[in-house]
Design a protein around this motif. Structure first.
Motif, short mmCIF file in Angstrom:
data_model
loop_
_atom_site.label_atom_id
_atom_site.label_comp_id
_atom_site.label_asym_id
_atom_site.label_seq_id
_atom_site.Cartn_x
_atom_site.Cartn_y
_atom_site.Cartn_z
N LEU A 88 177.57 109.75 76.46
CA LEU A 88 178.69 109.37 75.86
C LEU A 88 178.93 108.18 75.47
N VAL A 89 179.43 107.76 74.27
CA VAL A 89 179.95 106.54 73.82
C VAL A 89 181.35 106.29 73.87
N ILE A 90 181.94 105.30 74.59
CA ILE A 90 183.04 105.04 74.78
C ILE A 90 183.53 104.00 73.64
N GLY A 91 184.34 104.38 72.67
CA GLY A 91 184.99 103.40 71.52
C GLY A 91 184.00 103.95 70.26
N ASN A 92 184.70 103.80 69.31
CA ASN A 92 184.23 103.79 67.81
C ASN A 92 184.38 102.96 66.97
N GLY A 93 184.31 101.72 67.49
CA GLY A 93 184.25 100.61 66.40
C GLY A 93 183.00 100.39 65.93
N ARG A 94 182.86 99.14 65.47
CA ARG A 94 181.27 98.83 64.75
C ARG A 94 180.27 99.15 65.77
N LEU A 95 180.14 98.88 66.99
CA LEU A 95 179.10 99.05 67.69
C LEU A 95 178.91 100.42 68.32
N GLY A 96 180.30 100.98 68.62
CA GLY A 96 180.00 102.31 69.11
C GLY A 96 179.66 103.36 67.97
N SER A 97 180.32 103.15 66.79
CA SER A 97 179.84 104.40 65.79
C SER A 97 178.44 104.09 65.47
N LEU A 98 177.98 102.87 65.28
CA LEU A 98 176.45 102.66 64.90
C LEU A 98 175.21 103.29 66.20
N LEU A 99 175.91 102.82 67.42
CA LEU A 99 175.29 103.51 68.65
C LEU A 99 175.09 105.05 68.69
N ALA A 100 176.35 105.44 68.40
CA ALA A 100 176.32 107.11 68.44
C ALA A 100 175.56 107.63 67.37
N HIS A 101 175.37 107.01 66.09
CA HIS A 101 174.39 107.57 65.26
C HIS A 101 173.13 107.30 65.70
N LYS A 102 172.60 106.29 66.10
CA LYS A 102 171.36 106.03 66.49
C LYS A 102 170.98 106.91 67.77
N LEU A 103 171.75 107.12 68.54
CA LEU A 103 171.32 108.14 69.82
C LEU A 103 171.03 109.32 69.26
N GLN A 104 172.09 110.00 68.29
CA GLN A 104 171.74 111.18 67.77
C GLN A 104 170.62 111.39 66.93
N VAL A 105 170.18 110.32 66.34
CA VAL A 105 168.91 110.23 65.61
C VAL A 105 167.87 110.39 66.49
N LEU A 113 174.02 109.60 80.50
CA LEU A 113 174.26 108.01 80.23
C LEU A 113 175.56 107.82 79.45
N ILE A 114 176.37 106.67 80.03
CA ILE A 114 177.56 106.55 79.33
C ILE A 114 177.58 105.02 78.92
N PHE A 115 177.86 104.87 77.70
CA PHE A 115 177.68 103.64 77.15
C PHE A 115 179.20 103.06 76.77
N PRO A 124 174.88 92.84 72.09
CA PRO A 124 174.22 92.37 70.74
C PRO A 124 174.35 91.00 70.08
N GLY A 125 175.47 90.56 70.44
CA GLY A 125 175.60 89.00 70.00
C GLY A 125 174.94 88.33 70.66
N ARG A 126 174.06 88.58 71.81
CA ARG A 126 173.30 87.58 72.27
C ARG A 126 172.11 87.68 72.06
N VAL A 127 171.39 89.00 71.84
CA VAL A 127 170.20 89.05 71.28
C VAL A 127 169.89 89.23 69.81
N ALA A 128 170.86 89.46 69.09
CA ALA A 128 170.78 89.25 67.62
C ALA A 128 172.07 88.87 67.07
N PRO A 129 172.14 87.47 67.19
CA PRO A 129 173.25 86.68 66.78
C PRO A 129 173.55 87.07 65.31
N LEU A 130 172.52 86.72 64.54
CA LEU A 130 172.74 86.77 63.12
C LEU A 130 173.13 88.26 62.62
N SER A 131 172.62 89.26 63.09
CA SER A 131 172.90 90.44 62.77
C SER A 131 174.28 90.93 63.13
N ALA A 132 174.63 90.30 64.17
CA ALA A 132 176.14 90.64 64.66
C ALA A 132 177.11 89.95 63.94
#
Length: 150
Positions: free
Chosen positions: A14-31, A71-73, A124-132
């Motif tokens: 379950l991905v709670i939230g469908n903002g920038r991070l949530g939608s990307l995370l859902a897609h990556k988990l699906q893949v 898993l709940i994100f 995401p902002g701490r480990v990949a600040p430029l990408s974030a």
């Protein structure tokens, strides 16, 4: 992966939230082969989730609907997982909170024995600040274009 005895492939997520991070995370988990459900609140987000071919839950009605997930994100930076919601989480479940402060797990809420909560707030902002930063920039530009400002 170090936190679970199973792989993402085949896991109920379950991905709670469908903002920038949530939608990307859902897609990556699906893949990766996970069985992904996304929770949201707005009609626009429900439409986006349906377009992605994923099942959806209403974030305001999670209590009683969480036992089915391995898993709940959480990506929502507000307490959406309180005592009522956590009471239903599987004892073998893992909650990974990725939201900005204050995170999505209420400070006074306790998970069932065996269930673990990994507080990776703003990861995401701490480990990949430029990408974030690029993601935030792109989102702001898109919003300004949609509003006709640019």
């Amino acid at each position: 992966m170090e936190q679970t005895p199973y792989t993402i492939q085949g896991a109920a997520c379950l991905v709670i939230g469908n903002g920038r991070l949530g939608s990307l995370l859902a897609h990556k988990l699906q893949v990766l082969g996970a069985h992904v459900t996304v929770s949201a609140r707005s009609a626009q987000d429900f439409a986006k989730i349906a377009t992605a071919g994923l099942p959806a839950l209403d974030t305001r009605k999670l209590a009683g609907a969480l036992r089915q997930f391995d898993l709940i994100f959480n990506t929502v930076p507000a307490p959406v997982l309180g005592s009522a919601e956590l009471a239903d989480v599987s004892p073998q479940g893992l909650i990974i909170d990725l939201a900005s402060l204050p995170g999505g797990v209420a400070a006074d809420a306790l998970p069932p024995d065996g269930c673990r909560i990994l507080h990776a707030l703003s990861l995401p902002g701490r480990v990949a600040p430029l990408s974030a930063a690029r993601a935030v920039r792109d989102t702001v530009l898109t919003m300004l274009e949609e509003e006709g400002v640019l």
